[in-house]
Design a protein around this motif. Structure first.
Motif, PDB file in Angstrom:
ATOM      1  N   PRO A 228       5.558  -2.374  11.993  1.00 45.24           N
ATOM      2  CA  PRO A 228       6.705  -3.129  11.481  1.00 45.24           C
ATOM      3  C   PRO A 228       8.018  -2.593  12.065  1.00 45.24           C
ATOM      4  O   PRO A 228       8.068  -1.485  12.605  1.00 45.24           O
ATOM      5  CB  PRO A 228       6.652  -2.869   9.974  1.00 45.24           C
ATOM      6  CG  PRO A 228       5.243  -2.461   9.701  1.00 45.24           C
ATOM      7  CD  PRO A 228       4.773  -1.766  10.934  1.00 45.24           C
TER       8      PRO A 228
ATOM      9  N   ARG B 151      10.468   0.283   3.049  1.00 43.88           N
ATOM     10  CA  ARG B 151       9.244   0.788   2.401  1.00 43.88           C
ATOM     11  C   ARG B 151       9.444   2.238   1.960  1.00 43.88           C
ATOM     12  O   ARG B 151       9.039   2.626   0.866  1.00 43.88           O
ATOM     13  CB  ARG B 151       8.052   0.706   3.351  1.00 43.88           C
ATOM     14  CG  ARG B 151       7.553  -0.688   3.621  1.00 43.88           C
ATOM     15  CD  ARG B 151       6.409  -0.609   4.604  1.00 43.88           C
ATOM     16  NE  ARG B 151       5.820  -1.898   4.892  1.00 43.88           N
ATOM     17  CZ  ARG B 151       4.840  -2.081   5.763  1.00 43.88           C
ATOM     18  NH1 ARG B 151       4.350  -1.051   6.434  1.00 43.88           N
ATOM     19  NH2 ARG B 151       4.355  -3.288   5.966  1.00 43.88           N
TER      20      ARG B 151
ATOM     21  N   HIS C 238       0.803   0.909   9.824  1.00 43.93           N
ATOM     22  CA  HIS C 238       1.057  -0.533   9.892  1.00 43.93           C
ATOM     23  C   HIS C 238       1.259  -1.141   8.495  1.00 43.93           C
ATOM     24  O   HIS C 238       2.141  -1.977   8.296  1.00 43.93           O
ATOM     25  CB  HIS C 238      -0.099  -1.230  10.621  1.00 43.93           C
ATOM     26  CG  HIS C 238       0.078  -2.703  10.719  1.00 43.93           C
ATOM     27  ND1 HIS C 238       1.000  -3.284  11.551  1.00 43.93           N
ATOM     28  CD2 HIS C 238      -0.522  -3.716  10.050  1.00 43.93           C
ATOM     29  CE1 HIS C 238       0.957  -4.596  11.409  1.00 43.93           C
ATOM     30  NE2 HIS C 238       0.040  -4.878  10.501  1.00 43.93           N
ATOM     31  N   ASP C 239       0.450  -0.687   7.516  1.00 41.14           N
ATOM     32  CA  ASP C 239       0.524  -1.300   6.188  1.00 41.14           C
ATOM     33  C   ASP C 239       0.749  -0.298   5.057  1.00 41.14           C
ATOM     34  O   ASP C 239       0.583  -0.641   3.889  1.00 41.14           O
ATOM     35  CB  ASP C 239      -0.747  -2.107   5.906  1.00 41.14           C
ATOM     36  CG  ASP C 239      -1.981  -1.237   5.771  1.00 41.14           C
ATOM     37  OD1 ASP C 239      -1.942  -0.048   6.166  1.00 41.14           O
ATOM     38  OD2 ASP C 239      -3.005  -1.738   5.262  1.00 41.14           O
ATOM     39  N   ALA C 240       1.149   0.939   5.390  1.00 33.54           N
ATOM     40  CA  ALA C 240       1.286   1.937   4.326  1.00 33.54           C
ATOM     41  C   ALA C 240       2.322   3.000   4.672  1.00 33.54           C
ATOM     42  O   ALA C 240       2.634   3.229   5.840  1.00 33.54           O
ATOM     43  CB  ALA C 240      -0.060   2.611   4.065  1.00 33.54           C
TER      44      ALA C 240
ATOM     45  N   VAL D 124       0.246   1.421  -0.242  1.00 30.69           N
ATOM     46  CA  VAL D 124      -0.185   0.290   0.577  1.00 30.69           C
ATOM     47  C   VAL D 124       0.683  -0.924   0.280  1.00 30.69           C
ATOM     48  O   VAL D 124       0.914  -1.271  -0.888  1.00 30.69           O
ATOM     49  CB  VAL D 124      -1.674  -0.022   0.322  1.00 30.69           C
ATOM     50  CG1 VAL D 124      -2.130  -1.191   1.197  1.00 30.69           C
ATOM     51  CG2 VAL D 124      -2.535   1.218   0.575  1.00 30.69           C
TER      52      VAL D 124
ATOM     53  N   ASP E  27       1.594  -5.144   1.215  1.00 30.46           N
ATOM     54  CA  ASP E  27       1.008  -6.398   1.698  1.00 30.46           C
ATOM     55  C   ASP E  27       1.863  -6.986   2.822  1.00 30.46           C
ATOM     56  O   ASP E  27       2.857  -6.375   3.253  1.00 30.46           O
ATOM     57  CB  ASP E  27       0.803  -7.392   0.550  1.00 30.46           C
ATOM     58  CG  ASP E  27       2.092  -7.881  -0.098  1.00 30.46           C
ATOM     59  OD1 ASP E  27       3.198  -7.670   0.462  1.00 30.46           O
ATOM     60  OD2 ASP E  27       1.991  -8.501  -1.183  1.00 30.46           O
ATOM     61  N   GLU E  28       1.508  -8.191   3.263  1.00 27.96           N
ATOM     62  CA  GLU E  28       2.197  -8.840   4.380  1.00 27.96           C
ATOM     63  C   GLU E  28       3.658  -9.164   4.058  1.00 27.96           C
ATOM     64  O   GLU E  28       4.486  -9.306   4.957  1.00 27.96           O
ATOM     65  CB  GLU E  28       1.474 -10.135   4.793  1.00 27.96           C
ATOM     66  CG  GLU E  28       0.056  -9.934   5.293  1.00 27.96           C
ATOM     67  CD  GLU E  28      -0.947  -9.748   4.145  1.00 27.96           C
ATOM     68  OE1 GLU E  28      -0.681 -10.171   2.991  1.00 27.96           O
ATOM     69  OE2 GLU E  28      -2.007  -9.147   4.404  1.00 27.96           O
TER      70      GLU E  28
ATOM     71  N   ASN F  74       5.552  -7.138   2.406  1.00 26.85           N
ATOM     72  CA  ASN F  74       6.131  -5.802   2.186  1.00 26.85           C
ATOM     73  C   ASN F  74       6.310  -5.450   0.714  1.00 26.85           C
ATOM     74  O   ASN F  74       7.223  -4.735   0.340  1.00 26.85           O
ATOM     75  CB  ASN F  74       7.450  -5.642   2.953  1.00 26.85           C
ATOM     76  CG  ASN F  74       7.179  -5.649   4.439  1.00 26.85           C
ATOM     77  OD1 ASN F  74       6.343  -4.879   4.911  1.00 26.85           O
ATOM     78  ND2 ASN F  74       7.843  -6.525   5.155  1.00 26.85           N
TER      79      ASN F  74
END
Length: 180
Positions: free
Chosen positions: A2, A10, A78-80, A114, A116-117, A119
């Protein structure tokens, strides 16, 4: 990966989450999730939803009213957001079926926050060693004192009774990823 802006946003959510946990501002902690969810891998348990997560907070703060965190490292994937930290506290109340020992612990842990798409924070997945905590909590007991021996026995029995629970199938029944 991201964008830098997404990673910073995040990271702010995660740092606010940690800060509000220490302050025991549960409404603020829960506001970091659209739907609160904790996965405790050492115990193979899931606390899913507002009520179960609030109960988890209540139970752990009865056991460790001075619980605190010391962040070691923070990394992005990427996701966390992945955080290594020391969890610290003094056991002044029961921890499940383990009676209060008055012992302190400082335990190294890793948490995966974690996203999601969109954020949104969807899960906090925590990895730690339960035995490390228990060893520290009982290490100050005097094994020559009958009262402390009784407390040690109750702690062991309590831990054994807690470890006999069936693992949550959402953590047990995993599907291996397909790698290209």
């Amino acid at each position: 990966m991201p964008s830098e802006e997404v990673l910073r946003a995040r990271q702010r959510v995660v740092l606010d989450h940690f800060r509000d946990q220490v302050r025991q501002e549960w409404d603020d902690v829960l506001a970091t999730f659209p739907h609160p969810r904790y996965e405790l891998i050492a115990q193979m348990t899931v606390h899913d939803g507002d009520g179960p997560v609030r109960s988890y907070y209540q139970d752990t703060r009865v056991a460790f009213p001075d619980q605190d965190h010391e962040i070691i490292a923070l990394r992005h994937s990427h996701d966390a957001v992945i955080v290594e930290f020391w969890l610290r506290g003094t056991q002044l109340g029961p921890l499940g079926k383990v009676p209060a020992t008055g012992g302190r612990h400082r335990t190294r842990m890793t948490a995966f926050f974690v996203f999601d798409e969109q954020n949104n924070l969807v899960t906090e997945r925590i990895y730690f060693d339960q035995l490390t905590i228990l060893k520290q909590l009982v290490s100050g007991l005097n094994r020559k004192n009958p009262r402390d021996l009784l407390k040690l026995g109750r702690a062991v029995i309590g831990l054994l009774s807690m470890s006999g629970n069936e693992p949550d199938p959402r953590l047990r029944d995993t599907i291996p990823p397909t790698f290209a």
